[in-house]
Motif scaffolding. Structure first.
Motif, PDB file in Angstrom:
ATOM      1  N   PHE A  43      18.655   4.000  58.454  1.00  0.00           N
ATOM      2  CA  PHE A  43      19.385   5.006  59.223  1.00  0.00           C
ATOM      3  C   PHE A  43      20.403   4.358  60.171  1.00  0.00           C
ATOM      4  CE2 PHE A  43      15.666   7.721  58.126  1.00  0.00           C
ATOM      5  CZ  PHE A  43      16.381   8.720  57.485  1.00  0.00           C
ATOM      6  N   ILE A  44      20.087   3.178  60.678  1.00  0.00           N
ATOM      7  CA  ILE A  44      21.054   2.455  61.509  1.00  0.00           C
ATOM      8  C   ILE A  44      22.268   2.061  60.676  1.00  0.00           C
ATOM      9  CG2 ILE A  44      21.462   0.305  62.773  1.00  0.00           C
ATOM     10  CD1 ILE A  44      18.562   0.470  63.757  1.00  0.00           C
ATOM     11  N   ARG A  45      22.012   1.534  59.479  1.00  0.00           N
ATOM     12  CA  ARG A  45      23.111   1.168  58.582  1.00  0.00           C
ATOM     13  C   ARG A  45      23.904   2.401  58.160  1.00  0.00           C
ATOM     14  NH1 ARG A  45      23.310  -3.375  55.639  1.00  0.00           N
ATOM     15  NH2 ARG A  45      23.766  -2.200  53.735  1.00  0.00           N
ATOM     16  N   LEU A  46      23.205   3.527  58.007  1.00  0.00           N
ATOM     17  CA  LEU A  46      23.872   4.768  57.637  1.00  0.00           C
ATOM     18  C   LEU A  46      24.822   5.216  58.743  1.00  0.00           C
ATOM     19  CD1 LEU A  46      23.941   6.938  55.388  1.00  0.00           C
ATOM     20  CD2 LEU A  46      22.192   8.182  56.686  1.00  0.00           C
ATOM     21  N   CYS A  47      24.370   5.146  59.987  1.00  0.00           N
ATOM     22  CA  CYS A  47      25.209   5.534  61.127  1.00  0.00           C
ATOM     23  C   CYS A  47      26.394   4.592  61.309  1.00  0.00           C
ATOM     24  CB  CYS A  47      24.372   5.562  62.406  1.00  0.00           C
ATOM     25  SG  CYS A  47      23.101   6.846  62.430  1.00  0.00           S
ATOM     26  N   MET A  48      26.228   3.348  60.891  1.00  0.00           N
ATOM     27  CA  MET A  48      27.305   2.363  61.015  1.00  0.00           C
ATOM     28  C   MET A  48      28.248   2.392  59.819  1.00  0.00           C
ATOM     29  SD  MET A  48      25.075  -0.866  62.470  1.00  0.00           S
ATOM     30  CE  MET A  48      26.497  -1.961  62.467  1.00  0.00           C
ATOM     31  N   GLY A  49      27.954   3.260  58.862  1.00  0.00           N
ATOM     32  CA  GLY A  49      28.795   3.355  57.682  1.00  0.00           C
ATOM     33  C   GLY A  49      28.578   2.249  56.677  1.00  0.00           C
TER      34      GLY A  49
END
Length: 214
Positions: A43-49
């Motif tokens: 989810f962190i990677r998702l928020c960072m694109g």
């Protein structure tokens, strides 16, 4: 592998810190929460694109409303879901890495040398069979016929044992002597512990070539 790095290091040539000498101990503590760690990283990677959203990643959370309904309580349902996920995470890590024969100090890892460059022979050097589960109905779950599984990954595990004569015949035809080593669960655990602290590369010699008999 990626989920266990940098908590565990299996490649002999990679620098290890003092804490890594206790990896075989603290992995038991981490095993139960690695699922949550990986979800948080996603989810962190998702928020960072840096990651792509896929609906399939939410399947695991679909269990929550079902468990809430069955338990009759939101808190009980969420707690039950957390326990199930932690247990599944712990079992998966131990089955896949600790008590299986993927990581043992006598098994080939990147950086080790070998006398063979053949893909099939390297599979035999990079895996082992579990002694207690060879030719067993539980072989699929406990990595009994492990070498054959790596050689024929798409073959149903229930049929792997019938391929042993074919494997041995093929080795003989190509003039190869191979020792298909089998480790007990306890030996697998000890070998796993030794591999996590092995900082030297060595030569794997479970396979020997002889002149092909014409």
């Amino acid at each position: 592998m990626a989920a266990l790095e940098p908590y565990l290091i299996f490649t002999p040539s990679v620098l290890r810190y003092y804490v890594h000498h206790f990896a075989s101990v603290y992995i038991q503590l981490l095993a139960g929460i690695l699922m949550y760690i990986e979800q948080a990283k996603y989810f962190i990677r998702l928020c960072m694109g840096l990651a792509t959203f896929k609906l399939t990643h939410l399947i695991v959370y679909a269990e929550i409303p079902v468990l809430v309904y069955l338990s009759g309580s939101v808190s009980a349902g969420v707690w039950l879901w957390a326990v199930i996920q932690a247990t599944a995470s712990w079992v998966f890590i131990n089955l896949s890495f600790v008590i299986t024969t993927h990581h043992h100090d006598e098994i080939w890892h990147q950086g080790d040398t070998t006398i063979s460059g053949d893909f099939g022979l390297l599979q035999a050097e990079a895996t082992r069979d579990r002694l207690e589960c060879v030719h067993s109905p539980f072989a699929m779950y406990m990595f009994g016929d492990h070498v054959l599984h790596h050689l024929f990954p798409c073959v149903d595990h229930g049929y792997l044992e019938v391929l042993y004569p074919v494997l041995l015949q093929t080795l003989e035809e190509f003039g190869v002597e191979a020792t298909l080593l089998r480790y007990s669960m306890w030996e697998s655990v000890k070998g796993f512990a030794r591999q996590t602290v092995r900082e030297y590369e060595h030569h794997i010699s479970t396979i020997a070539r002889r002149s092909k008999v014409e």
